[in-house]
Write an enzyme that holds these catalytic residues in place. Sequence first.
Site, PDB file in Angstrom:
ATOM      1  N   ILE A 174       0.811  -1.212   0.000  1.00 59.86           N
ATOM      2  CA  ILE A 174       0.000   0.000   0.000  1.00 59.86           C
ATOM      3  C   ILE A 174       0.847   1.267   0.000  1.00 59.86           C
ATOM      4  O   ILE A 174       0.332   2.365  -0.226  1.00 59.86           O
ATOM      5  CB  ILE A 174      -0.982   0.035   1.195  1.00 59.86           C
ATOM      6  CG1 ILE A 174      -0.253  -0.174   2.518  1.00 59.86           C
ATOM      7  CG2 ILE A 174      -2.052  -1.014   1.022  1.00 59.86           C
ATOM      8  CD1 ILE A 174      -1.177  -0.163   3.737  1.00 59.86           C
ATOM      9  N   ALA A 175       2.152   1.120   0.251  1.00 57.13           N
ATOM     10  CA  ALA A 175       3.042   2.277   0.193  1.00 57.13           C
ATOM     11  C   ALA A 175       4.474   1.779   0.109  1.00 57.13           C
ATOM     12  O   ALA A 175       4.781   0.657   0.523  1.00 57.13           O
ATOM     13  CB  ALA A 175       2.865   3.183   1.412  1.00 57.13           C
ATOM     14  N   SER A 176       5.333   2.636  -0.422  1.00 56.53           N
ATOM     15  CA  SER A 176       6.738   2.252  -0.549  1.00 56.53           C
ATOM     16  C   SER A 176       7.608   3.472  -0.315  1.00 56.53           C
ATOM     17  O   SER A 176       7.319   4.571  -0.798  1.00 56.53           O
ATOM     18  CB  SER A 176       7.012   1.665  -1.933  1.00 56.53           C
ATOM     19  OG  SER A 176       8.344   1.223  -2.049  1.00 56.53           O
ATOM     20  N   GLY A 177       8.674   3.271   0.467  1.00 58.21           N
ATOM     21  CA  GLY A 177       9.619   4.342   0.729  1.00 58.21           C
ATOM     22  C   GLY A 177      11.025   3.865   0.456  1.00 58.21           C
ATOM     23  O   GLY A 177      11.242   2.730   0.029  1.00 58.21           O
ATOM     24  N   SER A 178      11.997   4.728   0.709  1.00 61.44           N
ATOM     25  CA  SER A 178      13.382   4.376   0.427  1.00 61.44           C
ATOM     26  C   SER A 178      13.909   3.310   1.378  1.00 61.44           C
ATOM     27  O   SER A 178      14.802   2.537   1.019  1.00 61.44           O
ATOM     28  CB  SER A 178      14.261   5.620   0.509  1.00 61.44           C
ATOM     29  OG  SER A 178      14.183   6.204   1.810  1.00 61.44           O
ATOM     30  N   ASP A 192       8.827  -0.901   2.937  1.00 63.95           N
ATOM     31  CA  ASP A 192       7.560  -1.027   2.226  1.00 63.95           C
ATOM     32  C   ASP A 192       6.460  -1.280   3.240  1.00 63.95           C
ATOM     33  O   ASP A 192       6.686  -1.927   4.275  1.00 63.95           O
ATOM     34  CB  ASP A 192       7.602  -2.181   1.215  1.00 63.95           C
ATOM     35  CG  ASP A 192       8.535  -1.905   0.059  1.00 63.95           C
ATOM     36  OD1 ASP A 192       8.576  -0.761  -0.413  1.00 63.95           O
ATOM     37  OD2 ASP A 192       9.249  -2.848  -0.371  1.00 63.95           O
ATOM     38  N   LYS A 214       5.038  -3.094   8.215  1.00 63.79           N
ATOM     39  CA  LYS A 214       6.133  -2.253   7.741  1.00 63.79           C
ATOM     40  C   LYS A 214       7.368  -3.125   7.618  1.00 63.79           C
ATOM     41  O   LYS A 214       7.947  -3.542   8.628  1.00 63.79           O
ATOM     42  CB  LYS A 214       6.370  -1.097   8.719  1.00 63.79           C
ATOM     43  CG  LYS A 214       7.512  -0.174   8.336  1.00 63.79           C
ATOM     44  CD  LYS A 214       7.674   0.914   9.403  1.00 63.79           C
ATOM     45  CE  LYS A 214       8.841   1.826   9.106  1.00 63.79           C
ATOM     46  NZ  LYS A 214       8.996   2.876  10.148  1.00 63.79           N
ATOM     47  N   ASP A 233       7.908  14.128  14.260  1.00 62.47           N
ATOM     48  CA  ASP A 233       7.542  14.184  12.829  1.00 62.47           C
ATOM     49  C   ASP A 233       6.017  14.230  12.687  1.00 62.47           C
ATOM     50  O   ASP A 233       5.443  13.515  11.871  1.00 62.47           O
ATOM     51  CB  ASP A 233       8.121  12.983  12.092  1.00 62.47           C
ATOM     52  CG  ASP A 233       8.131  13.186  10.575  1.00 62.47           C
ATOM     53  OD1 ASP A 233       8.028  14.353  10.136  1.00 62.47           O
ATOM     54  OD2 ASP A 233       8.232  12.187   9.840  1.00 62.47           O
TER      55      ASP A 233
END
Length: 548
Positions: free
Chosen positions: A293-297, A300, A314, A408
């Site tokens: 559903i999402a991906s980052g550096s 995932d 995560k 954050d």
Amino acid sequence: MAMDDTESCSSRAVDDFSAQTWRQKQKVGVYDEVLRRLRLSHEAETSLPGFEDELWAHFHRLPTRYAMDVNVERAQDVLMHKNLLYMARDPDTRPAIDVRLVQVHSSPGRNFGKSVNWSLKEKVDQERFSGYDSNQRHHPPPAFGSSTRVEYGFETSQLHDIDQRGTFSWPMHEITISTIDKPKLLSQLTSLLSEIGLNIQEAHAFSTTDGFSLDVFVVDGWIIEDTKQLKDILAEEISKIQKRHPPFTPCIFHTEKQDRFGVKFTTKYVNIPRDEVDAWEIDASLLVFEKKIASGSLSDLYKGTFCGQDVAIKLLKNENLNETVRREFVQEIHIMRKLRHKNVVQFIGASTRPPSFFIVTEYMSGGSIHDFLHQQKGVLSFPSLLRVAIDVSKGMDYLHQKNIIHRDLKAANLLMDEYGVVKVADFGVARVLAQSGVMTAETGTYRWMAPEVIEHKPYDHKADVYSFGIVLWELLTGQLPYNNLTPLQAAIGVVQKGLRPKIPRHAHPMIVDLLEKCWLQDPSLRPEFSEITRLLQQTPPKEEPSGR
């Protein structure tokens, strides 16, 4: 939105109440039907004063899916669940356990294939049924509907019984447990049941709004008529789990491993004493990854299931597992495992051992406030804005009471559940406040970052209050802060020119005042979240033009 923290399903981030209204009507309908059946059965408890209110309170404190899943034809089971939850309140009767035989059915004539990871030949000992009177084979169905049609990959001739309708039928044990709800309790219970030789065929896990659990398992693998011994063993072992809460300090150790290509590498993991691993360590084989559903550096994010419960997973990317990433991963677990609040995303467990490093939390089906505002172009009415802001403020107040700085806070890290309740998420850069009360590392996202953090000055929990002010402005306007500037330009403007987002001309005066207090240059003058919550709750939820 004045309410205490034991309430749930009480705030809504959008104006479309249709889904919630439908679920609420369904819950009320189930309650009415259960009450009607209990009265017809002349249960003595139904004649007691206040019983109707107590029964409704039972449904209200449990998630709506409890009402959707429970077998209304077995109204006595609801009464049993209610009484077990009541018993769980008393240390002398906790854990509260019920063990009974239920009759499980499965329709014939289907090609079951490999619907489970074992066959009847491997898991059913026919001797368990020897001497078992066929007249005793008609037990009540399980408390939750789908259990009555459990299906397996085995031969008809190996089944215990076939009733007159040609339906496969055999007895199993249904175990219902209520105790104080704690992170990873479900994982502990499933491990315990496995250790004593039980095969879990179905599990239903519920958490109440006041901190208790109701977990129901349909199992086989135990002598059919020996329910008392099973109950006694469970009570003894679960009591041990409840008493085992030693302090935990994560330690980093080095070890050599091989990756899937056979290449050796040095990895690090959280070392936990063996008797503490089950506190939150998750067996990866119990997870089902459904979709990304999402991906980052660095990681995932997947939607998946854990023991039938929808979860978010995560998963760290192996190619980026440097020491900094591992340290933040450990810190995130160390912080999240201690948190339990209705406005903080609930930690379920994690894997801290190679080859996979992941964190499992509750799944927030409503998505993020950022996506609602900026991708779906959603618009918050003023009452909805207040409800969202109060949810966030309560969650942050709880974190600060625990000496945790989020660092954050932004709309992307505010998630909604299916009822629109907003919860603070993503503790990847969160930290426990240093004993000195100040911190110096720059972290967060520039558009929401407090000036003292941007300038690498010492800062404390009031940096989160500044970020909340920017979030509140974002809720009010539906716009990205400083959308005409790059993040770096915005940061320079905040520090050198005292730049702040422009407040809409027709904004509610109390909101204007709160915004200006939250993003004051001097952190010591910014309000605490307890005060922010009070101010928001005192703001009349009357529609005001926002100036958008």
